[in-house]
Write an enzyme that holds these catalytic residues in place. Structure first.
Site, PDB file in Angstrom:
ATOM      1  N   GLY A 183      19.765  21.471  20.470  1.00 61.67           N
ATOM      2  CA  GLY A 183      19.199  20.925  19.248  1.00 61.67           C
ATOM      3  C   GLY A 183      20.064  20.958  18.002  1.00 61.67           C
ATOM      4  O   GLY A 183      19.649  20.458  16.955  1.00 61.67           O
ATOM      5  N   GLY A 184      21.269  21.524  18.067  1.00 60.76           N
ATOM      6  CA  GLY A 184      22.110  21.600  16.877  1.00 60.76           C
ATOM      7  C   GLY A 184      22.462  20.242  16.302  1.00 60.76           C
ATOM      8  O   GLY A 184      22.407  20.029  15.091  1.00 60.76           O
ATOM      9  N   ASP A 233      15.004  11.729  32.195  1.00 57.02           N
ATOM     10  CA  ASP A 233      16.361  11.574  32.708  1.00 57.02           C
ATOM     11  C   ASP A 233      17.031  10.502  31.861  1.00 57.02           C
ATOM     12  O   ASP A 233      16.625   9.334  31.871  1.00 57.02           O
ATOM     13  CB  ASP A 233      16.324  11.161  34.179  1.00 57.02           C
ATOM     14  N   CYS A 306      32.188  18.960  25.551  1.00 53.28           N
ATOM     15  CA  CYS A 306      32.759  20.248  25.133  1.00 53.28           C
ATOM     16  C   CYS A 306      33.876  20.638  26.089  1.00 53.28           C
ATOM     17  O   CYS A 306      34.041  21.809  26.423  1.00 53.28           O
ATOM     18  CB  CYS A 306      31.682  21.335  25.117  1.00 53.28           C
TER      19      CYS A 306
END
Length: 318
Positions: A183-184, A233, A306
């Site tokens: 949620g960031g 999804d 990331c």
């Protein structure tokens, strides 16, 4: 029969990165490796739904700076330096020219640097994320609630804010965060204050619960109620709301390199998750295609991971 020794997934991950990233990054890999293995440094994303003036003063007294507002200044200084260097090279190549001509050329080069468009962060005046200087390992205090119970800042990896800035949200844009949990980035999108509509989706129900918790801790109810949170999804999004959004953020599941070398828990380099890891590029491609199909004609998609892996980045895009 002898049982093969159990190798921790963190060691498997580091060995994998040593083999692949040393070839990719060459001389840069040792410093990047050290960075991955260092304690994580956080940024403090200020919560604009809570009074922040006193928080800003507190952080600046600790020598923290807002990297979002500093980035264009640093970029401009870098452009000036590059322009001056180029002008110097041009001057050395023009020994036979007049001094006046060299001065005009240098001035024009510097002017081009001054007029170069700034980083695409038109929303940067709304988003503020404080970080400590390089080498400063000061830790931020835990976030505190205001009189309404909303926390004053959210601690996150500052680099995680870059995809949100790249999305360049404009007033009244319909925005989709396709893989939103925990949620960031969704919270950062709300800090812009300009989303016409925000949809936050994640396939994981447990991670979506974490997203709900973050929204509840940082965002007033009247704003929370305008955010559509789903647990679908993402690959099937076209069937739900195809061609709907002006901006789509596709922050895909990946090897999460830092987590993989630091934490054994939920590590994708665990041997039982080998097939899942090998299938990541295909999953990422499918999610990116779904994000593109969810976008209106002329809309924009930002793809992010990331990971340093070209297989999960450039090759997926290409």
């Amino acid at each position: 029969a002898a049982t093969a020794p159990r190798i921790p997934p963190t060691r498997l991950a580091l060995h994998h990165f040593d083999v692949s990233y040393s070839l990719q990054l060459k001389d840069l890999w040792p410093s990047v490796r050290a960075g991955l293995l260092c304690e994580q440094k956080y940024g403090a994303l200020l919560n604009n739904f809570s009074p922040v003036d006193h928080v800003t003063q507190e952080l600046e007294l600790q020598n923290a700076t807002d990297f979002v507002s500093e980035a264009p200044k640093k970029a401009q200084r870098s452009q000036r330096g590059a322009a001056a260097e180029e002008a110097g090279r041009g001057e050395s190549r023009s020994q036979e020219g007049s001094g006046e001509g060299r001065t005009v050329m240098q001035a024009e080069t510097m002017m081009q640097a001054e007029m170069s468009p700034p980083l695409r962060a038109s929303i940067s005046s709304n988003i503020k994320c404080y970080t400590f200087p390089r080498g400063d390992i000061t830790r931020f205090r835990p976030a505190r609630p205001d009189i309404l119970g909303l926390l004053d800042y959210y601690l996150m990896d500052a680099a995680s804010l870059l995809p949100v800035l790249a999305l360049n949200v404009q007033p009244d844009d319909f925005v989709l965060d396709l893989c939103a949990a925990p949620g960031g980035k969704t919270l950062a999108l709300l800090q812009t204050g300009v989303c016409g509509h925000l949809a936050a989706n994640d396939i994981s129900i447990s991670r979506t619960k974490r997203l709900h918790q973050i929204l509840h801790s940082y965002v007033p109810k009247e704003i929370r109620d305008t955010v559509s949170v789903t647990s679908c999804d993402g690959r099937d999004w076209e069937q739900l709301e195809g061609g709907t959004f002006h901006k789509v953020l596709v922050d895909v599941p990946c090897t999460t390199d830092r987590h993989s070398v630091m934490e054994d828990d939920n590590n994708i380099f665990h041997r039982r998750r080998t097939k899942e890891r090998q299938m990541l590029p295909m999953l990422q491609l499918q999610l990116l295609m779904a994000g593109i199909l969810a976008t209106k004609p002329g809309g924009e998609v930002v793809y992010s991971t990331c990971s340093l892996s070209p297989l999960q980045n450039e090759y997926v895009i290409e």
